[in-house]
Design a protein around this motif. Sequence first.
Motif, PDB file in Angstrom:
ATOM      1  N   ALA A  11     -33.016  12.056  29.046  1.00 20.79           N
ATOM      2  CA  ALA A  11     -32.864  12.298  27.888  1.00 20.79           C
ATOM      3  C   ALA A  11     -33.726  11.106  27.123  1.00 20.79           C
ATOM      4  N   LYS A  12     -34.283  11.674  25.998  1.00 19.87           N
ATOM      5  CA  LYS A  12     -35.563  10.819  25.143  1.00 19.87           C
ATOM      6  C   LYS A  12     -34.888   9.550  24.539  1.00 19.87           C
ATOM      7  N   GLY A  13     -35.683   8.591  25.026  1.00 23.97           N
ATOM      8  CA  GLY A  13     -35.376   7.004  24.995  1.00 23.97           C
ATOM      9  C   GLY A  13     -34.193   6.488  25.633  1.00 23.97           C
ATOM     10  N   CYS A  14     -33.571   7.153  26.540  1.00 25.24           N
ATOM     11  CA  CYS A  14     -32.519   6.606  27.309  1.00 25.24           C
ATOM     12  C   CYS A  14     -32.987   6.077  28.682  1.00 25.24           C
ATOM     13  N   ARG A  15     -32.813   4.624  28.815  1.00 22.20           N
ATOM     14  CA  ARG A  15     -33.307   4.064  30.028  1.00 22.20           C
ATOM     15  C   ARG A  15     -31.948   3.651  31.235  1.00 22.20           C
ATOM     16  N   ALA A  16     -30.706   4.388  30.867  1.00 21.52           N
ATOM     17  CA  ALA A  16     -29.752   4.432  31.789  1.00 21.52           C
ATOM     18  C   ALA A  16     -30.148   4.944  33.101  1.00 21.52           C
ATOM     19  N   THR A  17     -29.362   4.323  34.135  1.00 24.14           N
ATOM     20  CA  THR A  17     -29.463   4.965  35.565  1.00 24.14           C
ATOM     21  C   THR A  17     -28.792   6.532  35.414  1.00 24.14           C
ATOM     22  N   ALA A  18     -29.630   7.388  35.960  1.00 24.57           N
ATOM     23  CA  ALA A  18     -29.090   8.670  36.095  1.00 24.57           C
ATOM     24  C   ALA A  18     -28.087   8.700  37.282  1.00 24.57           C
ATOM     25  N   VAL A  19     -27.037   9.740  37.071  1.00 29.01           N
ATOM     26  CA  VAL A  19     -26.050   9.795  38.072  1.00 29.01           C
ATOM     27  C   VAL A  19     -25.851  11.458  38.320  1.00 29.01           C
ATOM     28  N   TRP A  20     -26.664  12.110  37.593  1.00 31.43           N
ATOM     29  CA  TRP A  20     -26.439  13.697  37.556  1.00 31.43           C
ATOM     30  C   TRP A  20     -27.866  14.244  37.706  1.00 31.43           C
ATOM     31  N   VAL A  21     -27.898  15.472  38.571  1.00 26.72           N
ATOM     32  CA  VAL A  21     -28.989  16.260  38.613  1.00 26.72           C
ATOM     33  C   VAL A  21     -28.864  17.670  38.063  1.00 26.72           C
ATOM     34  N   LEU A  22     -29.700  17.823  37.059  1.00 28.80           N
ATOM     35  CA  LEU A  22     -29.451  19.078  36.460  1.00 28.80           C
ATOM     36  C   LEU A  22     -30.620  20.324  36.979  1.00 28.80           C
ATOM     37  N   ALA A  23     -30.506  21.128  37.801  1.00 28.55           N
ATOM     38  CA  ALA A  23     -31.333  22.001  38.169  1.00 28.55           C
ATOM     39  C   ALA A  23     -31.400  23.068  37.439  1.00 28.55           C
ATOM     40  N   TRP A  24     -32.777  23.442  37.068  1.00 27.05           N
ATOM     41  CA  TRP A  24     -33.049  24.733  36.145  1.00 27.05           C
ATOM     42  C   TRP A  24     -34.354  25.240  36.467  1.00 27.05           C
ATOM     43  N   ASN A  25     -34.637  26.473  35.774  1.00 26.36           N
ATOM     44  CA  ASN A  25     -35.793  27.091  35.905  1.00 26.36           C
ATOM     45  C   ASN A  25     -35.977  28.174  34.574  1.00 26.36           C
ATOM     46  N   TRP A  38     -33.933  17.880  35.720  1.00 25.55           N
ATOM     47  CA  TRP A  38     -33.710  16.793  34.940  1.00 25.55           C
ATOM     48  C   TRP A  38     -32.725  15.913  35.629  1.00 25.55           C
ATOM     49  N   VAL A  39     -32.836  14.705  35.242  1.00 25.46           N
ATOM     50  CA  VAL A  39     -31.664  13.793  35.582  1.00 25.46           C
ATOM     51  C   VAL A  39     -30.969  13.092  34.383  1.00 25.46           C
ATOM     52  N   ALA A  40     -29.723  12.793  34.568  1.00 25.34           N
ATOM     53  CA  ALA A  40     -29.056  12.272  33.464  1.00 25.34           C
ATOM     54  C   ALA A  40     -27.868  11.384  33.644  1.00 25.34           C
ATOM     55  N   ARG A  45     -25.383  13.847  30.051  1.00 25.93           N
ATOM     56  CA  ARG A  45     -25.132  15.025  31.029  1.00 25.93           C
ATOM     57  C   ARG A  45     -24.849  16.179  30.096  1.00 25.93           C
ATOM     58  N   GLU A  46     -23.811  16.168  29.402  1.00 29.30           N
ATOM     59  CA  GLU A  46     -23.173  17.232  28.686  1.00 29.30           C
ATOM     60  C   GLU A  46     -24.426  17.757  27.713  1.00 29.30           C
ATOM     61  N   HIS A  47     -24.889  17.002  26.986  1.00 26.62           N
ATOM     62  CA  HIS A  47     -26.081  17.270  26.042  1.00 26.62           C
ATOM     63  C   HIS A  47     -27.187  17.941  26.578  1.00 26.62           C
ATOM     64  N   LEU A  48     -27.805  17.260  27.736  1.00 22.61           N
ATOM     65  CA  LEU A  48     -28.951  17.913  28.229  1.00 22.61           C
ATOM     66  C   LEU A  48     -28.603  19.288  29.238  1.00 22.61           C
ATOM     67  N   ARG A  55     -30.585  27.959  26.537  1.00 15.37           N
ATOM     68  CA  ARG A  55     -31.762  28.736  26.953  1.00 15.37           C
ATOM     69  C   ARG A  55     -31.646  29.593  28.004  1.00 15.37           C
ATOM     70  N   GLY A  56     -30.554  29.493  28.772  1.00 21.01           N
ATOM     71  CA  GLY A  56     -30.382  30.268  30.017  1.00 21.01           C
ATOM     72  C   GLY A  56     -31.202  29.953  31.102  1.00 21.01           C
ATOM     73  N   PHE A  57     -31.529  28.515  30.853  1.00 17.28           N
ATOM     74  CA  PHE A  57     -32.215  27.994  31.962  1.00 17.28           C
ATOM     75  C   PHE A  57     -31.469  27.034  33.344  1.00 17.28           C
ATOM     76  N   LEU A  58     -30.180  26.650  32.751  1.00 15.84           N
ATOM     77  CA  LEU A  58     -29.426  25.787  33.802  1.00 15.84           C
ATOM     78  C   LEU A  58     -29.122  26.442  34.892  1.00 15.84           C
ATOM     79  N   LYS A  59     -29.358  26.014  36.316  1.00 17.01           N
ATOM     80  CA  LYS A  59     -28.565  26.776  37.269  1.00 17.01           C
ATOM     81  C   LYS A  59     -27.663  25.980  37.971  1.00 17.01           C
ATOM     82  N   ASP A  60     -27.829  24.630  37.875  1.00 22.45           N
ATOM     83  CA  ASP A  60     -26.729  24.006  38.566  1.00 22.45           C
ATOM     84  C   ASP A  60     -26.562  22.440  38.182  1.00 22.45           C
ATOM     85  N   VAL A  61     -25.498  21.773  38.286  1.00 25.43           N
ATOM     86  CA  VAL A  61     -25.441  20.168  37.903  1.00 25.43           C
ATOM     87  C   VAL A  61     -24.637  19.689  39.045  1.00 25.43           C
TER      88      VAL A  61
END
Length: 73
Positions: A11-25, A38-40, A45-48, A55-61
Amino acid sequence: MSDETLPICSAKGCRATAVWVLAWNNPKIHTPERRKTWVACEEHREHLSQFLGMRGFLKDVVAFEEWRSAEGA
């Protein structure tokens, strides 16, 4: 994993440690099996996911630790 190798939220401007992987294409430019990631952090996580989903891009979280384990296998 050291602090230097912990993933940082996408996420833009976020410096927190990511705990989720969002797989997309993007089906307009990627083959169906291709997965970009992307990592969140928990907060973004919900916003990303919504951004990619609309956009129909998200495949898995997947939890980052689960993703890392699967990638290492």
